[in-house]
Design a protein around this motif. Structure first.
Motif: not given
Length: 146
Positions: A42, A44, A51, A53, A78-81, A83
């Motif tokens: 992740t 952050t 997060p 993104d 990375t995605d919206k979270q 990740y």
């Protein structure tokens, strides 16, 4: 009965032998070991803990010695979270792979962040970010706002 006499290498010889073993370790890896490698984690914000993104994560492969050039093997975001995850079959010509957080690929992140802390398998590290070929490795990044 004769005794077998093995000559002593001495300290210098032992250091030389150890260096040769370390430098050639990758050359003798089993051709039957899986080269399928998974990296995930992740990204952050260190201050907000939210997060981040669309951060570019690049996987590179190294073929040569210590100062060798790295080839791009894969790019993911990375995605919206915050990740990311990828699995790649590392070609036999590569003896090492590295995970790179390329937040500076986007101007908005270059203006907002000055760097990041890295965590390997949830432990803070001061170096970044080799992954063992044939394994599953987690790298998390805590972005440091300016």
């Amino acid at each position: 009965m004769k005794r077998l006499v093995i000559p002593s290498l001495g300290a210098k010889g032992l250091l030389y032998a150890a260096a040769v073993l370390l430098l050639t370790e990758g050359c003798f890896s089993s051709p039957f070991k899986s080269r399928t490698t998974t990296v995930f984690g992740t990204v952050t914000d260190n201050d907000t803990k939210l997060p981040v993104d669309s951060v570019q994560i690049m996987i590179t492969g190294g073929k040569g010695g210590v100062a060798s050039n790295a080839d791009e093997l894969k790019i993911i975001y990375t995605d919206k979270q915050g990740y990311y995850s990828t699995t790649i079959d590392v070609p036999n010509s590569y003896h090492k792979i590295t995970v790179l957080n390329r937040y500076f690929d986007k101007l908005k992140y270059t203006l907002k962040y000055r760097g990041y802390f890295s965590y390997k398998d949830r432990n803070r590290i001061d170096y970044c970010c080799p992954a063992e070929i044939g394994s599953k490795t987690q790298y998390d990044f805590m972005m440091l706002p300016k």
